[in-house]
Design a protein around this motif. Structure first.
Motif, PDB file in Angstrom:
ATOM      1  N   SER A  30      -5.544  47.233 -62.867  1.00  0.00           N
ATOM      2  CA  SER A  30      -4.168  47.327 -63.367  1.00  0.00           C
ATOM      3  C   SER A  30      -3.888  46.353 -64.510  1.00  0.00           C
ATOM      4  O   SER A  30      -2.847  46.439 -65.150  1.00  0.00           O
ATOM      5  CB  SER A  30      -3.174  47.098 -62.230  1.00  0.00           C
ATOM      6  N   GLY A  31      -4.806  45.449 -64.755  1.00  0.00           N
ATOM      7  CA  GLY A  31      -4.647  44.527 -65.864  1.00  0.00           C
ATOM      8  C   GLY A  31      -5.159  45.056 -67.184  1.00  0.00           C
ATOM      9  O   GLY A  31      -5.101  44.354 -68.201  1.00  0.00           O
ATOM     10  N   TYR A  32      -5.622  46.302 -67.201  1.00  0.00           N
ATOM     11  CA  TYR A  32      -6.254  46.869 -68.380  1.00  0.00           C
ATOM     12  C   TYR A  32      -5.500  48.098 -68.883  1.00  0.00           C
ATOM     13  O   TYR A  32      -5.192  49.011 -68.105  1.00  0.00           O
ATOM     14  CB  TYR A  32      -7.692  47.282 -68.081  1.00  0.00           C
ATOM     15  N   ALA A  50      -4.588  57.296 -74.847  1.00  0.00           N
ATOM     16  CA  ALA A  50      -4.532  55.963 -74.262  1.00  0.00           C
ATOM     17  C   ALA A  50      -3.340  55.859 -73.333  1.00  0.00           C
ATOM     18  O   ALA A  50      -2.372  56.627 -73.454  1.00  0.00           O
ATOM     19  CB  ALA A  50      -4.456  54.894 -75.346  1.00  0.00           C
ATOM     20  N   ILE A  51      -3.421  54.899 -72.432  1.00  0.00           N
ATOM     21  CA  ILE A  51      -2.352  54.701 -71.458  1.00  0.00           C
ATOM     22  C   ILE A  51      -2.195  53.215 -71.204  1.00  0.00           C
ATOM     23  O   ILE A  51      -3.179  52.465 -71.143  1.00  0.00           O
ATOM     24  CB  ILE A  51      -2.667  55.480 -70.160  1.00  0.00           C
ATOM     25  N   THR A  52      -0.953  52.765 -71.092  1.00  0.00           N
ATOM     26  CA  THR A  52      -0.696  51.363 -70.840  1.00  0.00           C
ATOM     27  C   THR A  52      -1.075  50.976 -69.414  1.00  0.00           C
ATOM     28  O   THR A  52      -1.384  51.831 -68.581  1.00  0.00           O
ATOM     29  CB  THR A  52       0.780  51.049 -71.090  1.00  0.00           C
ATOM     30  N   ARG A  53      -1.012  49.683 -69.145  1.00  0.00           N
ATOM     31  CA  ARG A  53      -1.471  49.189 -67.849  1.00  0.00           C
ATOM     32  C   ARG A  53      -0.731  49.814 -66.681  1.00  0.00           C
ATOM     33  O   ARG A  53      -1.314  50.145 -65.655  1.00  0.00           O
ATOM     34  CB  ARG A  53      -1.318  47.668 -67.799  1.00  0.00           C
ATOM     35  N   SER A  54       0.565  49.973 -66.854  1.00  0.00           N
ATOM     36  CA  SER A  54       1.375  50.533 -65.761  1.00  0.00           C
ATOM     37  C   SER A  54       1.321  52.047 -65.726  1.00  0.00           C
ATOM     38  O   SER A  54       1.737  52.664 -64.742  1.00  0.00           O
ATOM     39  CB  SER A  54       2.825  50.096 -65.933  1.00  0.00           C
TER      40      SER A  54
END
Length: 126
Positions: A30-32, A50-54
């Motif tokens: 979850s930190g990536y 692409a996708i953010t961490r959350s």
């Protein structure tokens, strides 16, 4: 460092669907932020999604918008790329990448990512 294992490639016909998976291990997933890139024969590797961490924000390359969906399951340490309505021009080796990054900008840039999985081949026949 996080280790990434990609699966789900294959040979399909135009119009078919495939789902790629990228399983991560080694650090807190979850930190990536996560990204998918692809490299077609004779071409440079290029951004796909692409996708953010959350998982709250996603980005797509224009040619895949509306056909591909990136998602992640942080409980399973896995990011997915659902590919629908595949076209011959989607033929490429697909790579999963991870960036220890909490921002929402720059996720299209290959240089942001410092962890890469091996590619999986996707071949779409006409």
């Amino acid at each position: 460092q996080v280790q990434l294992v990609v699966s789900g490639g294959g040979l399909v016909q135009a119009g078919d669907s495939l789902r790629l998976s990228c399983a991560a291990s080694g650090r807190t997933f979850s930190g990536y932020a996560m990204g998918w890139f692809r490299q077609a024969p004779g071409k440079e590797r290029a951004f796909v999604a692409a996708i953010t961490r959350s998982g709250g924000i996603t980005y797509y390359e224009d040619s895949v918008k509306g056909r591909f969906t990136i998602s992640r399951d942080n409980a399973k340490n896995t990011v997915y790329l659902q590919m629908n309505s595949l076209r011959p021009e989607d033929t490429a080796a697909y790579y999963c990448a991870a960036a220890q990054y909490g921002g929402t900008f720059g996720l299209r840039k290959e240089g942001l990512y410092d962890n890469w999985g091996r590619g999986t081949q996707v071949t779409v026949s006409s």
